[in-house]
Design a protein around this motif. Structure first.
Motif, short mmCIF file in Angstrom:
data_model
loop_
_atom_site.label_atom_id
_atom_site.label_comp_id
_atom_site.label_asym_id
_atom_site.label_seq_id
_atom_site.Cartn_x
_atom_site.Cartn_y
_atom_site.Cartn_z
N GLY A 1 0.82 -1.20 0.00
CA GLY A 1 0.00 0.00 0.00
C GLY A 1 0.86 1.26 0.00
O GLY A 1 2.04 1.23 0.33
N VAL A 2 0.23 2.38 -0.34
CA VAL A 2 0.99 3.62 -0.48
C VAL A 2 1.42 4.20 0.87
O VAL A 2 2.40 4.95 0.93
CB VAL A 2 0.15 4.67 -1.25
N LEU A 3 0.73 3.86 1.95
CA LEU A 3 1.10 4.42 3.26
C LEU A 3 2.17 3.58 3.95
O LEU A 3 3.16 4.11 4.46
CB LEU A 3 -0.13 4.51 4.16
N LEU A 4 2.01 2.27 3.95
CA LEU A 4 2.86 1.38 4.75
C LEU A 4 3.80 0.50 3.92
O LEU A 4 4.75 -0.07 4.46
CB LEU A 4 1.99 0.48 5.62
N GLY A 5 3.55 0.38 2.65
CA GLY A 5 4.33 -0.52 1.81
C GLY A 5 5.82 -0.22 1.83
O GLY A 5 6.24 0.91 1.59
N GLY A 6 6.62 -1.24 2.15
CA GLY A 6 8.07 -1.08 2.17
C GLY A 6 8.62 -0.35 3.38
O GLY A 6 9.83 -0.12 3.47
N LYS A 7 7.77 0.01 4.33
CA LYS A 7 8.22 0.77 5.50
C LYS A 7 8.59 -0.17 6.66
O LYS A 7 8.32 -1.36 6.64
CB LYS A 7 7.11 1.73 5.95
N ARG A 8 9.22 0.39 7.68
CA ARG A 8 9.68 -0.39 8.84
C ARG A 8 8.65 -0.33 9.97
O ARG A 8 8.05 0.71 10.22
CB ARG A 8 11.01 0.16 9.36
N LEU A 9 8.51 -1.46 10.67
CA LEU A 9 7.67 -1.54 11.86
C LEU A 9 8.57 -1.79 13.06
O LEU A 9 9.39 -2.72 13.05
CB LEU A 9 6.65 -2.68 11.73
N LEU A 10 8.42 -0.98 14.08
CA LEU A 10 9.18 -1.14 15.32
C LEU A 10 8.20 -1.08 16.48
O LEU A 10 7.36 -0.18 16.54
CB LEU A 10 10.22 -0.01 15.45
N SER A 11 8.26 -2.06 17.38
CA SER A 11 7.34 -2.11 18.51
C SER A 11 8.09 -2.11 19.83
O SER A 11 9.13 -2.76 19.96
CB SER A 11 6.46 -3.37 18.43
N PHE A 12 7.54 -1.37 20.81
CA PHE A 12 8.00 -1.42 22.19
C PHE A 12 6.80 -1.81 23.04
O PHE A 12 5.77 -1.12 23.01
CB PHE A 12 8.52 -0.05 22.66
N THR A 13 6.92 -2.90 23.79
CA THR A 13 5.81 -3.31 24.65
C THR A 13 6.28 -3.49 26.08
O THR A 13 7.45 -3.79 26.35
CB THR A 13 5.18 -4.63 24.16
N THR A 14 5.35 -3.30 27.01
CA THR A 14 5.66 -3.45 28.43
C THR A 14 4.69 -4.45 29.06
O THR A 14 3.56 -4.63 28.59
CB THR A 14 5.53 -2.11 29.18
N SER A 15 5.15 -5.09 30.12
CA SER A 15 4.31 -6.01 30.88
C SER A 15 4.68 -5.92 32.35
O SER A 15 5.85 -5.69 32.68
CB SER A 15 4.50 -7.45 30.39
N THR A 16 3.70 -6.11 33.21
CA THR A 16 3.99 -6.14 34.65
C THR A 16 4.56 -7.49 35.06
O THR A 16 5.14 -7.62 36.14
CB THR A 16 2.71 -5.88 35.46
N PHE B 1 0.25 -5.42 5.11
CA PHE B 1 0.43 -4.10 4.51
C PHE B 1 1.72 -3.97 3.70
O PHE B 1 2.09 -2.88 3.29
CB PHE B 1 0.37 -3.02 5.60
N GLY B 2 2.39 -5.10 3.48
CA GLY B 2 3.58 -5.10 2.63
C GLY B 2 4.75 -4.32 3.19
O GLY B 2 5.53 -3.73 2.44
N MET B 3 4.90 -4.35 4.52
CA MET B 3 6.04 -3.66 5.14
C MET B 3 7.30 -4.50 4.93
O MET B 3 7.23 -5.69 4.63
CB MET B 3 5.76 -3.39 6.61
N GLN B 4 8.47 -3.88 5.09
CA GLN B 4 9.70 -4.57 4.73
C GLN B 4 10.45 -5.18 5.90
O GLN B 4 11.27 -6.08 5.72
CB GLN B 4 10.64 -3.62 3.99
N ALA B 5 10.21 -4.72 7.10
CA ALA B 5 11.00 -5.23 8.22
C ALA B 5 10.26 -4.96 9.53
O ALA B 5 9.39 -4.09 9.60
CB ALA B 5 12.38 -4.55 8.26
N LYS B 6 10.63 -5.73 10.56
CA LYS B 6 10.02 -5.50 11.87
C LYS B 6 11.04 -5.79 12.96
O LYS B 6 11.93 -6.62 12.80
CB LYS B 6 8.80 -6.40 12.07
N GLU B 7 10.91 -5.07 14.07
CA GLU B 7 11.70 -5.33 15.27
C GLU B 7 10.79 -5.09 16.47
O GLU B 7 9.86 -4.27 16.40
CB GLU B 7 12.92 -4.42 15.34
N HIS B 8 11.04 -5.82 17.55
CA HIS B 8 10.17 -5.71 18.73
C HIS B 8 11.04 -5.75 19.98
O HIS B 8 11.79 -6.71 20.19
CB HIS B 8 9.17 -6.88 18.74
N MET B 9 10.93 -4.72 20.80
CA MET B 9 11.68 -4.67 22.06
C MET B 9 10.67 -4.76 23.21
O MET B 9 9.72 -3.98 23.28
CB MET B 9 12.48 -3.37 22.14
#
Length: 219
Positions: free
Chosen positions: A128-143, A170-178
């Protein structure tokens, strides 16, 4: 796919930081602040979207359904996509509640990321034109502890049903999750500082990846 054109934006690294936590003084907010500070120090731009402060409506309405031939996008969705236009990195920051992302974050993905995206687009991994080829990075917390999260399969499950799906859909190119475990009101200052130092390092690394991609010649 319904193509939704956005406004022209300046060239350069642009990071959409999407925060989902009801407490404006939460550690999740501290993560967002730290990430934005490091990105700006690297000479790149941040777009902070605090979903609770915005009072974002996560409800997908009947006429927005992606299964419709011509879904009708609400004004708030169109405005939000225009704000996100031209971002190179999409950063999701949220607590793990009952094994998944908060409902407001899920609704943001459905209404904003998924606007105009049909099931067939998802099957084809249409960029898609908004997310295609873009990077996804996530930060999550837990108790809960890292050990409990691993034993319960929470890390693998969340990566599969949320991160992997978003990248595929959404055809994104990469992901990382911390992930940060045992984040509570009793968390000691040294632990908080250690966590934020990791956020800062990740922000600098991501900025480097964006800068390197921008310098890469296109065919």
């Amino acid at each position: 796919m319904m193509h939704i054109q956005g406004p022209a934006v300046a060239q350069g690294g642009r990071h959409a930081v999407i925060l989902c936590h009801p407490d404006p003084h939460s550690f999740n907010r501290a993560i967002a602040n730290c990430y934005c500070k490091e990105v700006r120090a690297a000479g790149q731009e941040t777009v902070l979207r605090d979903l609770y402060a915005m009072q974002f409506d996560p409800v997908l309405y009947a006429n927005e359904r992606p299964t419709l031939a011509t879904p009708v996008l609400a004004k708030d969705v169109i405005a939000e996509r225009n704000i996100l236009w031209g971002c190179d990195v999409f950063v999701l920051i949220y607590p793990i509640w009952f094994g998944s992302a908060p409902a407001m974050m899920k609704g943001y993905v459905e209404r904003v990321f998924g606007a105009g995206v049909s099931p067939e687009d998802v099957r084809r991994q249409d960029r898609g034109v908004l997310l295609g080829g873009k990077r996804l990075l996530s930060f999550t917390t837990s108790t809960l502890s890292q050990y409990w999260l691993s034993e319960a399969g929470q890390e693998t499950a969340l990566t599969t049903i949320f991160d992997d799906y978003i990248v595929h859909a959404f055809g994104m190119q990469a992901k990382e999750h911390m992930r940060f475990a045992q984040v509570t009101g009793e968390m000691r200052q040294p632990s908080a500082e250690q966590h934020l130092a990791r956020v800062a390092r990740q922000a600098r690394r991501t900025c480097g990846q964006v800068a390197s991609a921008a310098r890469r010649p296109t065919s």
